[in-house]
Write a protein that holds these residues in place. Structure first.
Motif, mmCIF file in Angstrom:
data_model
loop_
_atom_site.group_PDB
_atom_site.id
_atom_site.type_symbol
_atom_site.label_atom_id
_atom_site.label_comp_id
_atom_site.label_asym_id
_atom_site.label_seq_id
_atom_site.Cartn_x
_atom_site.Cartn_y
_atom_site.Cartn_z
ATOM 1 N N ASP A 57 -64.184 20.427 39.470
ATOM 2 C CA ASP A 57 -65.455 20.142 40.142
ATOM 3 C C ASP A 57 -66.125 18.863 39.608
ATOM 4 O O ASP A 57 -67.205 18.502 40.050
ATOM 5 C CB ASP A 57 -66.406 21.333 40.027
ATOM 6 C CG ASP A 57 -66.794 21.660 38.584
ATOM 7 O OD1 ASP A 57 -66.326 20.965 37.657
ATOM 8 O OD2 ASP A 57 -67.565 22.616 38.385
ATOM 9 N N LEU A 58 -65.476 18.189 38.673
ATOM 10 C CA LEU A 58 -65.955 16.924 38.071
ATOM 11 C C LEU A 58 -67.296 17.069 37.365
ATOM 12 O O LEU A 58 -68.016 16.102 37.172
ATOM 13 C CB LEU A 58 -66.041 15.815 39.129
ATOM 14 C CG LEU A 58 -64.775 15.516 39.921
ATOM 15 C CD1 LEU A 58 -65.034 14.405 40.929
ATOM 16 C CD2 LEU A 58 -63.633 15.149 39.017
ATOM 17 N N ARG A 59 -67.638 18.273 36.930
ATOM 18 C CA ARG A 59 -68.913 18.511 36.246
ATOM 19 C C ARG A 59 -68.792 18.440 34.729
ATOM 20 O O ARG A 59 -69.782 18.254 34.045
ATOM 21 C CB ARG A 59 -69.482 19.885 36.626
ATOM 22 C CG ARG A 59 -69.851 20.020 38.071
ATOM 23 C CD ARG A 59 -71.047 19.161 38.380
ATOM 24 N NE ARG A 59 -71.460 19.361 39.758
ATOM 25 C CZ ARG A 59 -72.708 19.383 40.151
ATOM 26 N NH1 ARG A 59 -73.672 19.214 39.287
ATOM 27 N NH2 ARG A 59 -72.985 19.556 41.409
ATOM 28 N N HIS A 60 -67.581 18.614 34.200
ATOM 29 C CA HIS A 60 -67.370 18.607 32.754
ATOM 30 C C HIS A 60 -66.178 17.728 32.414
ATOM 31 O O HIS A 60 -65.192 17.697 33.147
ATOM 32 C CB HIS A 60 -67.109 20.034 32.239
ATOM 33 C CG HIS A 60 -68.197 20.986 32.591
ATOM 34 N ND1 HIS A 60 -69.361 21.083 31.879
ATOM 35 C CD2 HIS A 60 -68.308 21.882 33.605
ATOM 36 C CE1 HIS A 60 -70.147 21.995 32.424
ATOM 37 N NE2 HIS A 60 -69.528 22.490 33.485
ATOM 38 N N ALA A 61 -66.299 17.036 31.287
ATOM 39 C CA ALA A 61 -65.203 16.179 30.839
ATOM 40 C C ALA A 61 -64.956 16.433 29.357
ATOM 41 O O ALA A 61 -65.897 16.456 28.556
ATOM 42 C CB ALA A 61 -65.545 14.714 31.066
ATOM 43 N N TYR A 99 -72.328 12.721 40.288
ATOM 44 C CA TYR A 99 -72.820 13.411 39.094
ATOM 45 C C TYR A 99 -72.005 12.942 37.900
ATOM 46 O O TYR A 99 -70.782 12.896 37.973
ATOM 47 C CB TYR A 99 -72.651 14.930 39.220
ATOM 48 C CG TYR A 99 -73.398 15.534 40.378
ATOM 49 C CD1 TYR A 99 -74.770 15.738 40.319
ATOM 50 C CD2 TYR A 99 -72.718 15.899 41.531
ATOM 51 C CE1 TYR A 99 -75.458 16.288 41.380
ATOM 52 C CE2 TYR A 99 -73.397 16.458 42.597
ATOM 53 C CZ TYR A 99 -74.762 16.642 42.518
ATOM 54 O OH TYR A 99 -75.426 17.198 43.566
ATOM 55 N N MET A 100 -72.694 12.618 36.819
ATOM 56 C CA MET A 100 -71.984 12.262 35.593
ATOM 57 C C MET A 100 -71.602 13.560 34.887
ATOM 58 O O MET A 100 -72.459 14.417 34.657
ATOM 59 C CB MET A 100 -72.869 11.398 34.684
ATOM 60 C CG MET A 100 -72.193 10.972 33.400
ATOM 61 S SD MET A 100 -70.573 10.173 33.560
ATOM 62 C CE MET A 100 -70.895 8.810 34.634
ATOM 63 N N PRO A 101 -70.337 13.734 34.571
ATOM 64 C CA PRO A 101 -69.906 14.982 33.921
ATOM 65 C C PRO A 101 -70.562 15.169 32.549
ATOM 66 O O PRO A 101 -70.885 14.197 31.862
ATOM 67 C CB PRO A 101 -68.398 14.802 33.756
ATOM 68 C CG PRO A 101 -68.010 13.687 34.643
ATOM 69 C CD PRO A 101 -69.224 12.830 34.817
#
Length: 139
Positions: A57-61, A99-101
């Motif tokens: 979901d590109l929310r966490h890196a 959104y920036m992760p």
């Protein structure tokens, strides 16, 4: 089978995840190289960023990092965690995403794993198995 089902089946990260992870890795390496972080440890440490993995979901890196020479590893990770809000803001200026992760930092264990495999390959047991008697070559 839809994309969502194929990913759930364990086919690995999508092309988008890989691309976003690579963009974040480059931007994070630039920020760390510039030394703009007001943390004494991070100002002096040279930190490499071998990989950034992003959730579907590109929310966490997850940013895998390793200080040069492997010294003060835990301290560097703690310093990065302390400064992750600043780093996230800097990455948001460099990488255009909706959104920036949220960033999480972990030690890159791939170097240790590579050394372990290298030692296994050089062990006498493996060398013995790799050697072939001359009479087998003639067959």
């Amino acid at each position: 089978m839809s994309r969502r089902q194929s990913h759930a089946a364990g086919h690995g990260p999508s092309q988008r995840q890989l691309r976003v992870g690579e963009m974040l890795r480059h931007a994070l390496a630039q920020v760390l190289q510039r030394g703009d972080i007001s943390d004494p440890l991070l100002e002096t440490a040279v930190v490499t960023v071998p990989e950034v993995r992003v959730t579907p979901d590109l929310r966490h890196a997850i940013c895998y990092v390793m200080p040069l020479g492997g010294q003060h590893v835990d301290e560097v990770v703690k310093a990065l965690e302390r400064n992750k809000k600043f780093l996230r803001g800097e990455l948001a200026r460099k990488v255009t995403l909706k959104y920036m992760p949220d960033l999480r930092f972990e030690i890159d264990r791939s170097f240790e794993e590579g050394d372990r495999i290298d030692q296994l390959l050089r062990s006498p047991e493996v060398a013995r198995d790799l050697e072939r008697p001359d009479d087998e070559d003639a067959d």
